[in-house]
Design an enzyme around this catalytic site. Sequence first.
Site, mmCIF file in Angstrom:
data_model
loop_
_atom_site.group_PDB
_atom_site.id
_atom_site.type_symbol
_atom_site.label_atom_id
_atom_site.label_comp_id
_atom_site.label_asym_id
_atom_site.label_seq_id
_atom_site.Cartn_x
_atom_site.Cartn_y
_atom_site.Cartn_z
ATOM 1 N N GLU A 245 -3.083 -4.652 -3.143
ATOM 2 C CA GLU A 245 -3.625 -5.573 -4.147
ATOM 3 C C GLU A 245 -3.624 -4.938 -5.535
ATOM 4 O OE1 GLU A 245 -4.709 -4.673 -1.058
ATOM 5 O OE2 GLU A 245 -6.630 -5.679 -0.752
ATOM 6 N N CYS B 42 -10.581 -2.739 -4.703
ATOM 7 C CA CYS B 42 -9.687 -3.868 -5.003
ATOM 8 C C CYS B 42 -10.475 -5.083 -5.481
ATOM 9 C CB CYS B 42 -8.844 -4.224 -3.783
ATOM 10 S SG CYS B 42 -7.561 -3.003 -3.434
ATOM 11 N N ASN C 101 0.836 -1.199 0.000
ATOM 12 C CA ASN C 101 0.000 0.000 0.000
ATOM 13 C C ASN C 101 0.870 1.247 0.000
ATOM 14 O OD1 ASN C 101 0.620 -0.716 2.760
ATOM 15 N ND2 ASN C 101 -1.000 0.624 3.482
ATOM 16 N N CYS D 202 -10.558 -3.967 -0.114
ATOM 17 C CA CYS D 202 -11.641 -2.986 -0.159
ATOM 18 C C CYS D 202 -12.478 -3.216 -1.427
ATOM 19 C CB CYS D 202 -11.076 -1.565 -0.141
ATOM 20 S SG CYS D 202 -10.193 -1.103 -1.650
#
Length: 127
Positions: free
Chosen positions: A75, A115, A62, A112
């Site tokens: 991701e 993603c 991230n 999330c």
Amino acid sequence: MEEKIINIPFLEYNSWDELPSDEKELMEKAADACKSSYAPYSNFNVGAAVRMGNGEIVTGSNQENAAYPSGLCAERVALFAAHPQWPGVAVKAIAIIGKSGGAITGELTYPCAACIQVMLESQKRSG
């Protein structure tokens, strides 16, 4: 009206040691990817590892930004890096690891909605 029942069998492992070697490798790569995370705002480091159909593994972490939501989740970083390198090659598996305070969290790290959408698009693209 008709009542339907959904039954979803799954395996739950008690530790990484129980995982098949290829899945354990993917988890280790995701955990290692946390090291390149940039998360000064959330202090929640996430690493992802994607295994492609050709056996290649691509990692991502991230990347936060003060201009939220300009950052990217691990991701999406991994998937967006993988597809230009191997267009048309399917994603076979993805591992996601979250760390807080330098330690892997005891809870699952869920993707999330953005993603999940990218994962679905990735699946659709590769057939």
